[in-house]
Design a protein around this motif. Structure first.
Motif, mmCIF file in Angstrom:
data_model
loop_
_atom_site.group_PDB
_atom_site.id
_atom_site.type_symbol
_atom_site.label_atom_id
_atom_site.label_comp_id
_atom_site.label_asym_id
_atom_site.label_seq_id
_atom_site.Cartn_x
_atom_site.Cartn_y
_atom_site.Cartn_z
ATOM 1 N N LYS A 553 -4.281 26.271 84.832
ATOM 2 C CA LYS A 553 -2.892 26.350 84.393
ATOM 3 C C LYS A 553 -2.160 25.028 84.634
ATOM 4 C CE LYS A 553 -2.569 31.348 84.989
ATOM 5 N NZ LYS A 553 -1.819 32.482 85.589
ATOM 6 N N ILE A 554 -1.239 24.716 83.738
ATOM 7 C CA ILE A 554 -0.429 23.505 83.840
ATOM 8 C C ILE A 554 0.834 23.852 84.616
ATOM 9 C CG2 ILE A 554 0.790 21.719 82.538
ATOM 10 C CD1 ILE A 554 -1.179 22.337 80.227
ATOM 11 N N ILE A 555 1.152 23.043 85.619
ATOM 12 C CA ILE A 555 2.300 23.352 86.479
ATOM 13 C C ILE A 555 3.605 23.268 85.703
ATOM 14 C CG2 ILE A 555 3.591 22.598 88.514
ATOM 15 C CD1 ILE A 555 0.968 21.638 89.720
ATOM 16 N N ASN A 556 3.778 22.219 84.926
ATOM 17 C CA ASN A 556 5.027 22.031 84.174
ATOM 18 C C ASN A 556 4.720 21.853 82.685
ATOM 19 O OD1 ASN A 556 6.808 21.998 86.469
ATOM 20 N ND2 ASN A 556 5.983 19.984 86.957
ATOM 21 N N PRO A 557 4.362 22.931 81.990
ATOM 22 C CA PRO A 557 4.050 22.776 80.558
ATOM 23 C C PRO A 557 5.286 22.355 79.769
ATOM 24 C CG PRO A 557 4.218 25.099 81.154
ATOM 25 C CD PRO A 557 4.290 24.328 82.436
ATOM 26 N N LEU A 558 5.080 21.471 78.801
ATOM 27 C CA LEU A 558 6.196 21.018 77.979
ATOM 28 C C LEU A 558 6.678 22.122 77.053
ATOM 29 C CD1 LEU A 558 4.986 17.424 77.081
ATOM 30 C CD2 LEU A 558 6.615 18.102 78.827
ATOM 31 N N VAL A 559 5.753 22.958 76.569
ATOM 32 C CA VAL A 559 6.108 24.091 75.724
ATOM 33 C C VAL A 559 5.360 25.314 76.239
ATOM 34 C CG1 VAL A 559 6.684 22.781 73.650
ATOM 35 C CG2 VAL A 559 4.324 23.408 74.073
ATOM 36 N N ALA A 560 5.920 26.490 75.974
ATOM 37 C CA ALA A 560 5.378 27.724 76.549
ATOM 38 C C ALA A 560 3.992 28.050 76.020
ATOM 39 C CB ALA A 560 6.335 28.886 76.264
ATOM 40 N N ASP A 561 3.696 27.686 74.740
ATOM 41 C CA ASP A 561 2.393 28.046 74.182
ATOM 42 C C ASP A 561 1.325 26.989 74.461
ATOM 43 O OD1 ASP A 561 3.395 26.121 72.553
ATOM 44 O OD2 ASP A 561 3.097 27.191 70.660
ATOM 45 N N GLN A 562 1.582 26.089 75.425
ATOM 46 C CA GLN A 562 0.571 25.130 75.870
ATOM 47 C C GLN A 562 0.571 25.106 77.395
ATOM 48 O OE1 GLN A 562 1.297 21.367 73.952
ATOM 49 N NE2 GLN A 562 0.758 22.125 71.933
ATOM 50 N N ALA A 563 0.371 26.293 77.985
ATOM 51 C CA ALA A 563 0.553 26.460 79.421
ATOM 52 C C ALA A 563 -0.731 26.318 80.217
ATOM 53 C CB ALA A 563 1.186 27.827 79.709
ATOM 54 N N GLU A 564 -1.875 26.184 79.552
ATOM 55 C CA GLU A 564 -3.126 26.018 80.285
ATOM 56 C C GLU A 564 -4.073 25.133 79.478
ATOM 57 O OE1 GLU A 564 -4.301 30.154 80.640
ATOM 58 O OE2 GLU A 564 -5.878 29.852 79.140
ATOM 59 N N MET A 565 -5.139 24.670 80.133
ATOM 60 C CA MET A 565 -6.131 23.852 79.454
ATOM 61 C C MET A 565 -7.074 24.762 78.662
ATOM 62 S SD MET A 565 -5.033 20.978 80.433
ATOM 63 C CE MET A 565 -6.274 19.855 79.798
ATOM 64 N N ARG A 566 -7.515 24.291 77.523
ATOM 65 C CA ARG A 566 -8.309 25.136 76.623
ATOM 66 C C ARG A 566 -9.683 25.451 77.213
ATOM 67 N NH1 ARG A 566 -9.622 20.689 71.843
ATOM 68 N NH2 ARG A 566 -11.086 19.403 73.038
ATOM 69 N N ARG A 567 -10.154 26.644 76.867
ATOM 70 C CA ARG A 567 -11.502 27.049 77.265
ATOM 71 C C ARG A 567 -12.414 27.203 76.051
ATOM 72 N NH1 ARG A 567 -10.868 31.979 81.263
ATOM 73 N NH2 ARG A 567 -8.884 32.357 80.202
ATOM 74 N N SER A 568 -11.869 26.908 74.889
ATOM 75 C CA SER A 568 -12.665 26.881 73.668
ATOM 76 C C SER A 568 -11.947 25.979 72.670
ATOM 77 C CB SER A 568 -12.837 28.285 73.077
ATOM 78 O OG SER A 568 -13.469 28.212 71.808
ATOM 79 N N ILE A 569 -12.729 25.253 71.871
ATOM 80 C CA ILE A 569 -12.142 24.392 70.849
ATOM 81 C C ILE A 569 -11.753 25.201 69.610
ATOM 82 C CG2 ILE A 569 -12.598 22.384 69.374
ATOM 83 C CD1 ILE A 569 -14.558 21.391 71.435
ATOM 84 N N LEU A 570 -12.372 26.361 69.421
ATOM 85 C CA LEU A 570 -12.205 27.136 68.197
ATOM 86 C C LEU A 570 -10.753 27.500 67.880
ATOM 87 C CD1 LEU A 570 -13.540 28.490 65.795
ATOM 88 C CD2 LEU A 570 -13.975 30.498 67.221
ATOM 89 N N PRO A 571 -9.925 27.974 68.845
ATOM 90 C CA PRO A 571 -8.546 28.327 68.488
ATOM 91 C C PRO A 571 -7.765 27.166 67.870
ATOM 92 C CG PRO A 571 -9.103 29.264 70.617
ATOM 93 C CD PRO A 571 -10.234 28.358 70.242
ATOM 94 N N GLY A 572 -7.936 25.968 68.413
ATOM 95 C CA GLY A 572 -7.239 24.822 67.843
ATOM 96 C C GLY A 572 -7.677 24.534 66.421
ATOM 97 N N LEU A 573 -8.980 24.674 66.140
ATOM 98 C CA LEU A 573 -9.468 24.441 64.784
ATOM 99 C C LEU A 573 -8.976 25.520 63.820
ATOM 100 C CD1 LEU A 573 -13.141 23.246 65.368
ATOM 101 C CD2 LEU A 573 -11.139 21.881 64.797
ATOM 102 N N LEU A 574 -8.867 26.748 64.295
ATOM 103 C CA LEU A 574 -8.353 27.821 63.423
ATOM 104 C C LEU A 574 -6.888 27.563 63.074
ATOM 105 C CD1 LEU A 574 -9.973 31.039 64.955
ATOM 106 C CD2 LEU A 574 -10.614 29.817 62.865
ATOM 107 N N ARG A 575 -6.125 27.036 64.014
ATOM 108 C CA ARG A 575 -4.739 26.670 63.691
ATOM 109 C C ARG A 575 -4.706 25.557 62.644
ATOM 110 N NH1 ARG A 575 -4.112 27.647 69.440
ATOM 111 N NH2 ARG A 575 -2.773 29.466 69.750
#
Length: 820
Positions: A553-575
């Motif tokens: 988890k990111i302590i101070n995320p800049l935006v709410a939907d980027q609150a942790e480090m990814r565990r798969s590349i697939l979601p980003g590619l689907l976006r």
């Protein structure tokens, strides 16, 4: 940081043309975002006075004013006549001194003031706010001048002169430059000019000692390393002197009153945020003292800040209290409404303190409450200067507020931090810099930066860094300062001296580049998506967290939907697929090679394995004479096979993926990919419609994901050499009827196992189903078999024996029968 050129001139000699200084700033590593001329072009803008103020006859929020601009507006007989101006501001009254732009004025942004008609009433000018004149960001109301301000004077003449403001981008490691004194010191080092900084001092201390009036208690020295308190009495609240208001405006704030302006001015001057409490509003204990307590906030504790918003606090925040249960300030961020300075204030408690940079940063972001103070605290304020800065502010209270400064200062400093002492070797400086920098230059410029430099043994120097430079802790930090002031552009580029060091890529680097080349050759385009992810990505995808660690988890995320480090590349590619489809791209083929992050409870650092992931959606490129079909499973499988072939990965197998394990893939259209020795390398398949819907994708998508580590480990530089066949082979076709549950892979493995050394090739060329001719629940799979010997030409008898043996073994193993 807004640097007023006129203010800077008072502290250091600078070039006449600000552009020359800007060039020097950029040359030495201080980026300049812009240069703004303030007040230079404010022609036809005058000081004025409101003669009358009446409601607009056809508006419930506008006013019909008569404004005097002295002899700048006269009648035909030469007598001064007030202007009629329609104004929408609400912060002025009759008799107030204001700033008015007359017809003909051109304001910043090329705003031309003309005669106009507002709601049927003619208006002959405009009453101005700070933002309209380019003097600040305040647009809540018009500028209100002191009561003794002259009427009819050009506003730039009233301000004294025009000014140039250099807007500098200060990096987080240079908190010293978030002040005019710090910028003066930096400018002194850049230009090699001496400073002439004059700071106010207290003329007289009188009244009771501050220690008899105030106690200070710090509950957690980590939250608050130092807290000082001074008391000033008999303060007269009023407008600030002209020079003070002008400096505050130049720094980017608006004047409020002399007490608030003094604290803001000293913050901009020194970089040390201050806060003024109304001493009379703090609880008095039985001994007659006010008790200031610095502690961690309690969970759910409430505080109404100066912006009149109620804040809910958490235990990682720091608050100031007066000994009671209710906080009076959110430490390092903003004061409380219950202790603010107002017209009734007579005695002031002046706070000068330092707070934990990390806690202040989290507090301001969690509460979405950024302030000039929090910006400085989160970059680390120099605790050694708290008392000196408090004395400067007290002297200005004495000068600008007619206040009496009580003797003494309450100073709680649990753990003073000593200034770092560093050994600098000039020879090492020259070796790392690659330039012949003289010792005299190093010593002179470091002294300009506030360092104490003394000779040491063997030609070295002992350097004591100033406490307001937290970035100077090692010899290499000093070397960096010397090099940037010398000028990196003045250093001749040279190759590093080395023997027997041949440049080039490692084997793994070459293979990773081959992965990219192969995928691009297959028609995929490389992309890069965010390493930050939504916490719900895996659940939306339907992907199990098993084997993917715990979220990082990111302590101070800049935006709410980027609150942790990814565990798969697939979601980003689907976006990315969804974005392209939404913008009319009807064929999307993307891949990314990147890291994912698997956290572990007992490890301080997460695992960061690399994966290559690809997505295909839409149809293949059309030719002029034909239209290709949409991408399907076999297109993605073909890309994977081509990639594995390019890397020379041997013994590749595709196994049907278990729907329970691969919930994000469509059952029956997904496969696991295995390499040599049965190592699982990844998967390939169609993305499940539910997953596509969750990511806003309205078209089918096929994808694959392979472990880069497995690819590199199983890849080969070369394959074993096999002689080119010189003897003829014998081709035999074999059609076997088996149950539907028997896969091609299983049948092919049985054939290869039973064929022995004579069987050189197996290829499926037909699958046939017919409930009458083949049987219900059955299928016929036809293979082309090639028999060949390496040392002689096979006879028909040898082939017949080998083929009969193969058929018998395969039929027994699979329960099949040869189709006639």
């Amino acid at each position: 940081m807004r640097v007023s050129y006129e203010w800077l001139k008072d502290m250091v000699d600078v070039p006449e043309d600000p552009k020359d200084l800007v060039n020097e700033y950029i040359r030495t590593g201080t980026e300049v975002e812009g240069v703004e001329r303030v007040g230079a072009d404010l022609d036809h803008v005058y000081t004025a006075q409101v003669v009358s103020k009446k409601p607009h006859p056809d508006s419930d929020h506008m006013w019909l004013c008569r404004v005097s601009v002295g002899d700048k507006n006269v009648d035909e007989n030469g007598n001064p006549v007030p202007l009629q101006i329609v104004c929408g501001a609400q912060n002025f009254n009759e008799g107030d001194h204001i700033v008015t732009a007359m017809i003909g004025a051109v304001l910043p942004g090329d705003v031309k003031i003309k005669k106009s008609k507002l709601r049927g009433v003619e208006s002959y000018g405009m009453n101005c706010s700070e933002r309209e004149l380019g003097l600040g960001n305040d647009h809540d109301g018009i500028i209100i001048l002191p009561p003794d301000a002259p009427v009819g004077m050009l506003y730039t003449d009233y301000l004294g002169s025009s000014d140039t403001v250099i807007d500098c981008e200060i990096t987080p490691n240079r908190p010293d430059c978030l002040s005019m004194v710090g910028m003066a010191v930096e400018t002194s080092a850049v230009l090699d000019e001496g400073t002439h900084i004059t700071l106010p001092s207290i003329k007289e201390e009188k009244g009771p000692d501050a220690h008899d009036l105030v106690d200070v208690q710090i509950d957690d020295a980590e939250l608050c390393p130092r807290y000082t308190a001074r008391v000033v009495r008999n303060v007269k609240i009023g407008p600030s002197p002209e020079w003070l208001a002008r400096r505050v405006i130049a720094a980017g704030s608006r004047p409020i009153n002399n007490v608030v302006d003094v604290t803001n001015y000293v913050m901009y001057l020194t970089g040390q945020p201050l806060h003024a409490f109304d001493l009379g509003k703090l609880q008095k204990r039985e001994d007659g003292k006010r008790h200031v307590v610095v502690r961690a906030a309690r969970d759910g504790e409430l505080l109404t800040t100066l912006d009149e918003k109620e804040r809910t606090l958490t235990p990682d925040m720091c608050v100031i209290t007066d000994g009671g249960e209710t906080p009076i300030a959110l430490a390092g961020v903003m004061g409380g409404l219950n202790s603010e300075i107002d017209e009734t204030t007579t005695d002031v408690l002046l706070e000068s303190a330092t707070f934990s940079a990390g806690h202040i940063s989290r507090t301001s972001r969690n509460l979405d409450l950024m302030s000039e103070a929090s910006i400085r605290y989160e970059r680390q304020v120099d605790g050694a200067g708290c008392a000196d800065v408090s004395n400067i502010a007290a002297a200005l209270f004495e000068e600008c507020c007619s206040a009496e400064v009580c003797p003494g200062i309450v100073d709680v400093y649990p753990g003073p931090v000593p200034a770092p002492v560093i050994t600098m070797r000039p020879a090492r400086v020259r070796a790392l810099a690659g330039a012949d920098i003289p010792d005299d230059f190093m010593v002179a410029r470091l002294k300009r930066l506030g360092c104490k430099v003394e000779p040491a043994e063997n030609g070295a120097y002992t350097v004591t860094a100033p406490t307001n430079r937290p970035d100077l802790t090692r010899e290499v930090d000093l070397i960096e300062e010397v090099v940037r002031l010398w000028g990196e552009g003045d250093i001749t580029p040279t190759l590093p001296a080395a023997r027997n060091h041949a440049g080039g890529l490692t084997v793994d680097q070459q293979r990773i580049r081959k992965i990219g080349r192969t995928l691009r050759a297959c028609g995929l385009s490389e992309t890069t998506t965010y390493c930050f992810a939504d916490a719900s990505d895996l659940s939306k995808l339907g992907m199990s967290e098993e084997g993917r660690g715990i979220p990082v988890k990111i302590i101070n995320p800049l935006v709410a939907d980027q609150a942790e480090m990814r565990r798969s590349i697939l979601p980003g590619l689907l976006r990315s697929v969804a974005y392209n489809l939404d913008h009319g791209v009807d064929a999307v083929a993307l891949y990314e090679i990147g890291r994912v992050f698997f956290g572990h409870e007992n490890k301080s650092q997460p695992d960061e394995p690399s994966f290559v992931c690809g997505v295909l959606s839409g149809h293949r490129d059309d030719e002029w004479c034909q239209k290709f079909e949409d991408y399907d499973f076999f297109d993605a499988k073909g890309v994977v096979e081509q990639l594995l072939s390019a890397l020379r990965v041997t013994k590749v197998r595709f196994k049907v993926a278990d729907p329970q394990t691969y919930g994000w893939l469509q059952p029956g259209r997904a496969a696991e990919v295995y390499g040599n020795k049965g190592e699982l390398m990844g998967w390939v398949g169609n993305i499940h419609p539910k997953a596509l819907k969750a990511f806003g994708v309205d078209a089918p998508v096929v994808a694959f994901e392979l472990s880069v580590e497995s690819l590199l480990r199983l890849a080969h530089r070369e394959l074993p050499y096999v002689d080119v066949p010189t003897l003829p082979g014998v081709d035999v076709d074999l059609a076997i009827v088996v149950d539907e549950s028997v896969t091609c892979e299983q049948l092919e493995q049985r054939i290869k196992s039973a064929g022995g050394k004579l069987l050189s090739d197996v290829r499926l060329f037909d699958v046939y189903r017919d409930p009458v001719r083949v049987g219900l629940g059955k299928k016929s799979m036809a293979f082309s078999l090639t028999y060949r010997s390496a040392d002689h030409t096979l006879t028909s008898e040898e082939v017949d024996r080998a083929h009969k043996k193969l058929v018998d073994k395969v039929c027994r193993a699979t329960g099949g029968e040869v189709r006639g």
